[in-house]
Each structure stands twice: as C-alpha cells, then as structure tokens.
Design a protein around this motif. Structure first.
Motif, PDB file in Angstrom:
ATOM      1  N   LYS A  90       0.966  -1.093  -0.010  1.00 21.10           N
ATOM      2  CA  LYS A  90      -0.022   0.015   0.106  1.00 21.10           C
ATOM      3  C   LYS A  90       0.898   1.300   0.085  1.00 21.10           C
ATOM      4  O   LYS A  90       0.481   2.311  -0.760  1.00 21.10           O
ATOM      5  CB  LYS A  90      -1.051  -0.056   1.195  1.00 21.10           C
ATOM      6  N   ASP A  91       1.885   1.390   0.823  1.00 18.89           N
ATOM      7  CA  ASP A  91       2.906   2.332   0.874  1.00 18.89           C
ATOM      8  C   ASP A  91       3.651   2.789  -0.614  1.00 18.89           C
ATOM      9  O   ASP A  91       3.671   3.699  -0.762  1.00 18.89           O
ATOM     10  CB  ASP A  91       3.994   2.320   2.002  1.00 18.89           C
ATOM     11  N   TYR A  92       3.891   1.576  -1.165  1.00 19.10           N
ATOM     12  CA  TYR A  92       4.786   1.785  -2.270  1.00 19.10           C
ATOM     13  C   TYR A  92       3.910   1.798  -3.658  1.00 19.10           C
ATOM     14  O   TYR A  92       4.307   2.484  -4.723  1.00 19.10           O
ATOM     15  CB  TYR A  92       5.659   0.628  -2.505  1.00 19.10           C
ATOM     16  N   CYS A  93       2.926   1.370  -3.640  1.00 18.28           N
ATOM     17  CA  CYS A  93       1.892   1.329  -4.911  1.00 18.28           C
ATOM     18  C   CYS A  93       0.664   2.431  -4.363  1.00 18.28           C
ATOM     19  O   CYS A  93       0.031   2.744  -5.635  1.00 18.28           O
ATOM     20  CB  CYS A  93       1.148  -0.057  -5.024  1.00 18.28           C
ATOM     21  N   GLY A  94       0.490   3.098  -3.299  1.00 20.42           N
ATOM     22  CA  GLY A  94      -0.418   3.830  -3.268  1.00 20.42           C
ATOM     23  C   GLY A  94      -1.834   3.404  -2.652  1.00 20.42           C
ATOM     24  O   GLY A  94      -2.599   4.077  -2.059  1.00 20.42           O
ATOM     25  N   SER A  95      -2.175   2.325  -3.184  1.00 23.08           N
ATOM     26  CA  SER A  95      -3.548   1.753  -2.626  1.00 23.08           C
ATOM     27  C   SER A  95      -3.475   0.191  -2.883  1.00 23.08           C
ATOM     28  O   SER A  95      -2.571  -0.239  -3.467  1.00 23.08           O
ATOM     29  CB  SER A  95      -4.579   2.445  -3.563  1.00 23.08           C
ATOM     30  N   SER A 100      -4.225  -2.077  -8.765  1.00 24.92           N
ATOM     31  CA  SER A 100      -2.918  -1.432  -8.428  1.00 24.92           C
ATOM     32  C   SER A 100      -1.863  -2.775  -8.335  1.00 24.92           C
ATOM     33  O   SER A 100      -0.688  -2.419  -8.578  1.00 24.92           O
ATOM     34  CB  SER A 100      -3.081  -0.782  -6.969  1.00 24.92           C
ATOM     35  N   VAL A 101      -2.243  -3.856  -7.869  1.00 24.34           N
ATOM     36  CA  VAL A 101      -1.377  -4.880  -7.811  1.00 24.34           C
ATOM     37  C   VAL A 101      -0.789  -5.331  -9.194  1.00 24.34           C
ATOM     38  O   VAL A 101       0.286  -5.531  -9.632  1.00 24.34           O
ATOM     39  CB  VAL A 101      -1.984  -5.950  -7.135  1.00 24.34           C
ATOM     40  N   GLN A 102      -1.933  -5.408 -10.134  1.00 23.86           N
ATOM     41  CA  GLN A 102      -1.484  -5.908 -11.584  1.00 23.86           C
ATOM     42  C   GLN A 102      -0.507  -4.804 -12.279  1.00 23.86           C
ATOM     43  O   GLN A 102       0.339  -5.075 -13.004  1.00 23.86           O
ATOM     44  CB  GLN A 102      -2.760  -6.112 -12.258  1.00 23.86           C
ATOM     45  N   MET A 103      -0.992  -3.245 -11.879  1.00 24.13           N
ATOM     46  CA  MET A 103      -0.209  -2.611 -12.537  1.00 24.13           C
ATOM     47  C   MET A 103       1.174  -2.366 -12.191  1.00 24.13           C
ATOM     48  O   MET A 103       2.493  -1.894 -12.547  1.00 24.13           O
ATOM     49  CB  MET A 103      -0.836  -1.021 -12.467  1.00 24.13           C
ATOM     50  N   ASN A 104       1.479  -2.916 -10.727  1.00 26.69           N
ATOM     51  CA  ASN A 104       2.749  -2.577 -10.145  1.00 26.69           C
ATOM     52  C   ASN A 104       3.262  -4.147  -9.615  1.00 26.69           C
ATOM     53  O   ASN A 104       4.018  -4.131  -8.733  1.00 26.69           O
ATOM     54  CB  ASN A 104       2.650  -1.713  -8.888  1.00 26.69           C
ATOM     55  N   PHE A 105       3.010  -5.090 -10.595  1.00 25.58           N
ATOM     56  CA  PHE A 105       3.754  -6.509 -10.187  1.00 25.58           C
ATOM     57  C   PHE A 105       5.281  -6.396 -10.168  1.00 25.58           C
ATOM     58  O   PHE A 105       5.672  -7.127  -9.298  1.00 25.58           O
ATOM     59  CB  PHE A 105       3.114  -7.497 -11.256  1.00 25.58           C
ATOM     60  N   ILE A 133      14.833  -0.471  -3.311  1.00 27.95           N
ATOM     61  CA  ILE A 133      13.707  -0.242  -4.264  1.00 27.95           C
ATOM     62  C   ILE A 133      14.002   0.619  -5.342  1.00 27.95           C
ATOM     63  O   ILE A 133      14.060   1.825  -4.902  1.00 27.95           O
ATOM     64  CB  ILE A 133      12.456  -0.177  -3.557  1.00 27.95           C
ATOM     65  N   GLN A 134      14.103   0.427  -6.519  1.00 24.27           N
ATOM     66  CA  GLN A 134      14.340   1.090  -7.620  1.00 24.27           C
ATOM     67  C   GLN A 134      13.084   1.358  -8.469  1.00 24.27           C
ATOM     68  O   GLN A 134      13.192   2.198  -9.262  1.00 24.27           O
ATOM     69  CB  GLN A 134      15.833   0.782  -8.348  1.00 24.27           C
ATOM     70  N   THR A 135      12.154   0.615  -8.616  1.00 23.52           N
ATOM     71  CA  THR A 135      11.041   0.510  -9.600  1.00 23.52           C
ATOM     72  C   THR A 135      10.275   1.502  -9.091  1.00 23.52           C
ATOM     73  O   THR A 135       9.682   1.481  -7.850  1.00 23.52           O
ATOM     74  CB  THR A 135      10.463  -0.982  -9.705  1.00 23.52           C
ATOM     75  N   GLU A 136       9.854   2.296 -10.029  1.00 21.35           N
ATOM     76  CA  GLU A 136       8.782   3.406  -9.758  1.00 21.35           C
ATOM     77  C   GLU A 136       7.432   2.874  -9.824  1.00 21.35           C
ATOM     78  O   GLU A 136       7.017   2.046 -10.673  1.00 21.35           O
ATOM     79  CB  GLU A 136       8.765   4.418 -10.859  1.00 21.35           C
ATOM     80  N   ALA A 137       6.384   3.274  -8.863  1.00 18.65           N
ATOM     81  CA  ALA A 137       4.932   2.849  -8.997  1.00 18.65           C
ATOM     82  C   ALA A 137       4.262   3.388 -10.024  1.00 18.65           C
ATOM     83  O   ALA A 137       4.595   4.218 -10.503  1.00 18.65           O
ATOM     84  CB  ALA A 137       4.267   3.281  -7.616  1.00 18.65           C
TER      85      ALA A 137
END
Length: 424
Positions: A90-95, A100-105, A133-137
């Motif tokens: 939730k912190d790193y993806c926003g919600s 949101s899980v599919q978009m930030n797998f 952590i280097q990947t952007e949400a």
C-alpha cells in the motif's frame, strides 16, 4: 520459514506468485482457493492445511494474501508478516486493489526479493527498503497540469484547495525522483463503533476502538510532536484539565513513540518513517461522552392482504450545521436481497438534526405471527467525517527541524460503524 507467497483476487485470479523453496507443486494456489471458497461463513480460518502444507492468509483490499509453510513455523509471525507486506504494498503502490497490484507487479516482486531470502524474513522496514527499491510505482491517474478542479477564477485559491482530497494519502511514497513529490504528512484519527441497542430502545453495549495513523511523504523528518487534548485521561482514576473529560479505558503506543512528555503535556514524540504506521491505539467501553449518532424507530405490522409492513424512522442525533447547504432530500435507494434475506436501505447523505423514514412492503409466503418474530435485527453501516465519538482531538502537529521548502500537514477525523445493531 516461508515456502511460497502469493496474492489472489477475490475470484481466484493469480496476481503474484513467488516460490522461495521450490518444494510445492504448481497446483498449490488452486488447492488453497478451493479450500477457502468451500468453507461456509464470511470469515474462514486464518490457518488451514493440506497434507503437510499449511496455508496462512489474510484478506485486505479485497485480495487474498497467502503464505505457505510447514509444521514448526509460528502462524502469528507469518500473519504479522502478511499484514506488514500488505502495508508495504500500500505504501509503495499507493492503494490496495486488484488493479494496483496488476499495474505494479514488478515493484511487488522487487519488494519480495528484498524482504524474504530463501524463505527467511529479512526486513519489513520502509526506511531500510527505500535504499534498495528502484522500481517506480504506476498509478492509474498520473499528475496532470490540466487538473484545475481546485483552482478558482484567474488561479485564485478556492476553499476546496484548502482541504485534502480523499485520494491525497493514497499515492506512493516513492514519488518520481525527477519530478519530486509533495512534502506532506497526514495524521488520521480513526474510530470504529460497536453498538447494540435492545428492542426496548435501551443501550446494551457501546464500544469504541480508535487509532492515530501517520502517513509520511517527507524525505527527512527528524522529529514530529503530536499534541492531544490536555483533558485526555486513561482509566477512571485520574481526570485532567478543566474542560470536558476525554477518557479511554486502554491505550497502547508504537514502539517508536517517546512518551517523556505524555504524562505532563499529552504530547507524542516520534521520528516518522516514510509510509504509514499506527502510532497509538485506544479503546473505550460503555461510557461514551456524547449521544449515539443514530436512533432507529421500527414498526413491524401485517396488513389486511397478508403483506409484511416494515416502517423505519431513522434519526440523526449529530449536531446540525449552522448553515445547511442541502436544499433537497438526500438520494435514497432500497434493494431486496433474497439470498441474505435482507432489505438494504442506502442513504447517500444524512444531515445532523434531521430524520428520514421508509415503508417497505414485502410479500412473504405463509406469513404468521411466529414468523414476524424472526424479523430483525437491523444493522447500520456508516461513515462520519470530521467526528470522533470519544472527543479525541489533535491540538497541534509540529515538525522539527523546520522543513525546507513548502510542506503541508493534514489532520483528519473519521468514525466508522464496526457493528451497529438495533434489535426489533
């Protein structure tokens, strides 16, 4: 020790799957979903087993968060790990949602690689993880310069621009390094009410569970000081201040909170890390300082045609506003749900100091006096913004040292219904 971690949608779709030990078959996810959906009731057990494999799971954001393990592992440790994993996502993806899980797998897989090594938990601290952590949400609604909903005529600031939108605290903590994110901190006072009212209208139970949540979007903040009501007291033995007492029965604090100023000045001191954390939890039982927000006056009858008549008059006992902007009655809808044998009455808005009524006529086969006794109870589900049932308030919110550049601090209050039952 954790063998696998996977995240499923409510329909059983595979969103995330990570095998740390390589000992389970490919059908382990399907086995879990078949077991959890075959159980009756809304809350299946947290721990289930299949042969020598144990499933530990939680439900958050409408998703199944599952970890598998073998005998000898602590289920409490794994449950806490899953809760912390959901908080990190939730912190790193926003919600927390399926979208949101599919978009930030890719981001979630990177998180799993850092926090678990060959089945052993390494760290769940956001302060440690932010260095790796280097990947952007990826968010569903990127920032747009053409979003002028809070800008008035000729760019003047409107009243709405002074209020934090509901989605303001659902953005990722890792804002784009090139764009730079807003320097903001949110303090939410959230309370949940559990109320039981007897058929005679007398209050049988009234409990409140609350928490103070902090979500920090500041890159660096050495210390934050949160001032509570000076009249805030724990237990009935000691009352403080000269104003109306704000009392709770029990209170607990996050391990990072320093309490050296709490006894004398009711001040919480902590160094917030990026992300969300609960700094204080409290509970109050059967001694609410104010009246209940809602009262229901039901009437159950049978008409000459044999139909069941339910007349409901709902009254909101919250204090009315000095100026009401609602010029028409709020939108209402009703729906009969045969599977749950319930009538759902939805009210979009309900102003304080007013009352609403509804009459429901139901065709019930073989309606008798005995079957009329089975009607009820009535359950209320609501959300009250800007209100706390205990009266707890934030006196001030101070950051030190003073943050360079513009920074914003938001304090929000909300009261939810956890279980609000009225017997008929």
């Amino acid at each position: 020790m954790i063998s696998q971690v996977f995240i499923l949608s409510s329909k059983g779709d595979h969103l995330i799957y990570k095998d740390f030990r390589g000992g389970a078959g490919n059908d382990i996810v399907s086995i879990f979903y078949e077991k959890v959906t075959a159980l009756t009731g809304d809350q299946p057990p947290v721990v289930m087993n299949h042969k020598d494999i144990y499933f530990v799971h939680i439900r958050q954001g409408g998703l199944y968060w599952v970890a598998t393990t073998t005998a000898g592992s602590s289920p409490f440790t794994i449950t806490e790990f899953l809760n912390r994993l959901a908080a990190l996502v939730k912190d790193y993806c926003g919600s927390l949602s399926e979208k949101s899980v599919q978009m930030n797998f890719a981001l979630i897989y990177e998180l799993l690689d850092e926090i678990v090594d060959y089945g052993y938990i390494q760290t769940t601290s956001s302060d440690v993880l932010k260095n790796f952590i280097q990947t952007e949400a990826v968010t569903s609604r990127p920032f747009s310069l053409f979003d002028l909903s809070n800008v008035g005529l000729f760019g003047a600031e409107t009243q709405q621009s002074k209020v934090a939108p509901s989605s303001a605290a659902t953005r990722p903590i890792q804002s784009s390094r090139e764009q730079g994110g807003k320097s903001e901190i949110f303090v939410d006072v959230i309370e949940r009410m559990t109320v039981v009212i007897g058929s005679n209208g007398l209050l049988m139970k009234a409990d409140v569970e609350g928490e103070i949540r902090v979500k920090c979007y500041m890159p660096s903040c050495s210390e934050m000081r949160i001032g509570l009501n000076e009249e805030f007291s724990i237990g009935k033995s000691q009352l403080r201040g000269y104003g109306a007492a704000v009392r709770v029965d029990e209170c607990s604090f996050h391990q990072a909170v320093r309490l050296d100023e709490f006894d004398s000045h009711r001040i919480l001191r902590l160094c917030p890390s990026q992300g969300e954390q609960t700094v204080m939890q409290y509970q109050l039982s059967d001694d609410l300082p104010s009246a209940l927000p809602f009262r229901l006056f039901p009437t159950i009858e049978r008409d000459n045609g044999g139909r069941l008549l339910m007349y409901m008059k709902l009254r909101c006992d919250l204090p009315p506003k000095s100026l009401s902007q609602e010029l028409s009655s709020p939108d209402q809808s009703a729906e009969l749900k045969p599977q749950s044998r319930a009538v759902v009455w939805k009210i979009a808005r309900f102003a304080g100091g007013t009352q609403l009524s509804a009459l429901f006529k139901l065709e019930v086969p073989s309606l008798s006096s005995a079957s009329m006794l089975e009607v009820g109870p009535v359950g209320l589900s609501f959300e009250l913004p800007k209100i706390t049932a205990t009266g707890l308030q934030i006196r001030f919110l101070r950051l030190s040292p003073i943050q360079p550049g513009p920074s914003q601090r938001w304090v929000r209050y909300v009261t939810h219904s956890d279980s609000y039952t009225i017997r008929i």
